[in-house]
Design an enzyme around this catalytic site. Structure first.
Site, short mmCIF file in Angstrom:
data_model
loop_
_atom_site.label_atom_id
_atom_site.label_comp_id
_atom_site.label_asym_id
_atom_site.label_seq_id
_atom_site.Cartn_x
_atom_site.Cartn_y
_atom_site.Cartn_z
N ASP A 7 0.85 -1.19 0.00
CA ASP A 7 0.00 0.00 0.00
C ASP A 7 0.89 1.24 0.00
O ASP A 7 2.05 1.19 0.43
CB ASP A 7 -0.93 0.03 1.22
CG ASP A 7 -2.02 1.10 1.09
OD1 ASP A 7 -2.97 0.87 0.34
OD2 ASP A 7 -1.89 2.16 1.71
N SER A 8 0.33 2.34 -0.46
CA SER A 8 1.08 3.59 -0.47
C SER A 8 1.29 4.12 0.95
O SER A 8 2.21 4.90 1.19
CB SER A 8 0.34 4.65 -1.30
OG SER A 8 -0.94 4.88 -0.75
N TYR A 39 -0.87 8.35 -2.81
CA TYR A 39 -0.80 8.16 -4.25
C TYR A 39 -1.97 8.81 -4.97
O TYR A 39 -1.89 9.08 -6.17
CB TYR A 39 -0.82 6.66 -4.58
CG TYR A 39 0.49 5.93 -4.47
CD1 TYR A 39 1.59 6.47 -3.79
CD2 TYR A 39 0.64 4.66 -5.03
CE1 TYR A 39 2.78 5.77 -3.68
CE2 TYR A 39 1.83 3.96 -4.93
CZ TYR A 39 2.88 4.51 -4.26
OH TYR A 39 4.07 3.82 -4.16
N CYS A 70 -3.66 -1.19 -2.40
CA CYS A 70 -3.91 0.22 -2.72
C CYS A 70 -4.77 0.28 -3.97
O CYS A 70 -4.35 -0.14 -5.05
CB CYS A 70 -2.58 0.93 -2.95
SG CYS A 70 -2.70 2.64 -3.48
N ASN A 71 -5.98 0.80 -3.85
CA ASN A 71 -6.88 0.90 -5.00
C ASN A 71 -6.31 1.80 -6.09
O ASN A 71 -6.48 1.54 -7.29
CB ASN A 71 -8.25 1.43 -4.56
CG ASN A 71 -9.07 0.39 -3.83
OD1 ASN A 71 -9.85 -0.33 -4.41
ND2 ASN A 71 -8.85 0.31 -2.52
N THR A 72 -5.63 2.86 -5.68
CA THR A 72 -5.04 3.77 -6.66
C THR A 72 -3.99 3.04 -7.48
O THR A 72 -3.94 3.16 -8.72
CB THR A 72 -4.42 4.99 -5.96
OG1 THR A 72 -5.43 5.66 -5.20
CG2 THR A 72 -3.82 5.96 -6.96
N GLU A 162 -4.37 9.39 7.61
CA GLU A 162 -2.94 9.16 7.82
C GLU A 162 -2.39 10.03 8.96
O GLU A 162 -1.48 9.63 9.68
CB GLU A 162 -2.15 9.44 6.53
CG GLU A 162 -2.38 8.43 5.42
CD GLU A 162 -1.44 7.23 5.50
OE1 GLU A 162 -0.36 7.36 6.11
OE2 GLU A 162 -1.79 6.17 4.95
N CYS A 194 -11.21 2.60 -1.54
CA CYS A 194 -9.89 2.93 -1.00
C CYS A 194 -9.77 2.17 0.30
O CYS A 194 -10.72 2.13 1.10
CB CYS A 194 -9.74 4.43 -0.76
SG CYS A 194 -8.21 4.89 0.12
N THR A 195 -8.61 1.56 0.54
CA THR A 195 -8.48 0.71 1.73
C THR A 195 -8.38 1.50 3.03
O THR A 195 -8.41 0.91 4.11
CB THR A 195 -7.27 -0.24 1.60
OG1 THR A 195 -6.13 0.49 1.15
CG2 THR A 195 -7.59 -1.36 0.62
N HIS A 196 -8.28 2.82 2.94
CA HIS A 196 -8.39 3.63 4.15
C HIS A 196 -9.86 3.73 4.61
O HIS A 196 -10.13 3.89 5.80
CB HIS A 196 -7.89 5.06 3.90
CG HIS A 196 -6.40 5.18 3.81
ND1 HIS A 196 -5.70 4.80 2.70
CD2 HIS A 196 -5.48 5.67 4.70
CE1 HIS A 196 -4.40 5.04 2.89
NE2 HIS A 196 -4.25 5.57 4.10
#
Length: 269
Positions: A7-8, A39, A70-72, A162, A194-196
């Site tokens: 992941d970013s 990202y 990371c989906n991006t 974050e 998005c994984t967040h």
């Protein structure tokens, strides 16, 4: 024997937590490119170069299989990496597949023509880069027809999470849901792309209403990975396990510990 989770930043920890619970006997190497996060505001070429460098590093560390949590990165880099060629015995997979399988109720290996599915109005919440890529809509179109997808770029949410500012993150989520509903007043389903965002799932659900089905990625990815490893046990590699970051290891460890509410210690990548 480690499977790589990339992941970013910290968002992929939501996927890692789910797959660790689903697959307690599998070791995982989590790689956070925190020095370049987020990202979601970068251009496609930049995302590709950063993702490719990180994945090659994980392959070199012994991970036969790397999941782009990371989906991006999945949207902007996965297809290009696969087309460029993957080393023999290695694989890189994204996180869109399990979502689309759940939404369309058909397995990825089902290559029959696209058909109508139960859900016709879908809200997609994602980073600006994921929205701009239209990767989710493209992959969905291979499997379903008649699905109207309204995408909402959720600027600022990843940064707030974050930084640990959940009050700001909650306010931003409500604002983005309101903006989405002005374009699509009554979505039947919502994709947290998005994984967040699973950390804010309750806020998304509350803002959208109880009648909207919210698809979150952790459990779906965990189930999909379990089935994949049943078919491909050779993809469980023999490399190192643990947590590495391109960022400040002490700071990332502190944030990750808050994120998962258990002690997490990162080493420098």
């Amino acid at each position: 024997m480690a499977v790589g989770i990339f992941d970013s930043g910290l968002g992929g920890l939501t996927v890692l937590d789910a797959v660790q619970k689903r697959l307690p006997d599998v070791d995982f190497l989590y790689y956070g490119d925190n020095s370049h996060a987020p990202y979601g505001v970068r251009d496609a070429e930049d995302i590709y170069q950063l993702t490719s460098a990180a994945v090659h590093d994980m392959w070199n560390r012994g991970c036969n299989l790397v999941i782009l949590a990371c989906n991006t990165a999945s949207a902007a880099a996965l297809r290009r990496m696969q087309e460029a060629g993957v080393p023999e015995g290695k694989r890189v997979l994204g996180v869109f597949v399990p979502l689309i399988e759940a939404l369309t109720e058909r397995q990825w290996g089902d290559n029959s023509p696209p058909r109508e599915v139960a859900v016709q109005h879908v809200a997609l919440f994602a980073t600006p880069a994921t929205v701009a890529s239209r990767a989710f809509q493209r992959e969905l179109a291979f499997r379903a027809i008649g699905v109207d997808v309204e995408a909402q770029a959720c600027g600022g949410v990843v940064d707030a999470i974050e930084e640990g500012d959940m009050i700001l993150a909650e306010a931003l989520v409500k604002s983005h849901v309101d903006a989405l509903q002005r374009k699509m007043p009554k979505p039947e389903a919502a994709i947290l792309g998005c994984t967040h965002y699973p950390l804010m799932e309750a806020i998304f659900q509350e803002a959208l209403g109880a009648d909207v089905q919210v698809f979150s990625q952790g459990r779906l990815v965990a189930d999909s990975l379990a089935h994949y490893l049943e078919r491909r046990p050779d993809m469980v590699g023999g490399g190192e396990a643990g947590y590495v970051t391109t960022g400040d290891a002490a700071r990332v460890s502190s944030r990750a510990t808050q994120f998962l509410r258990r002690e997490i210690t990162f080493a420098a990548a």
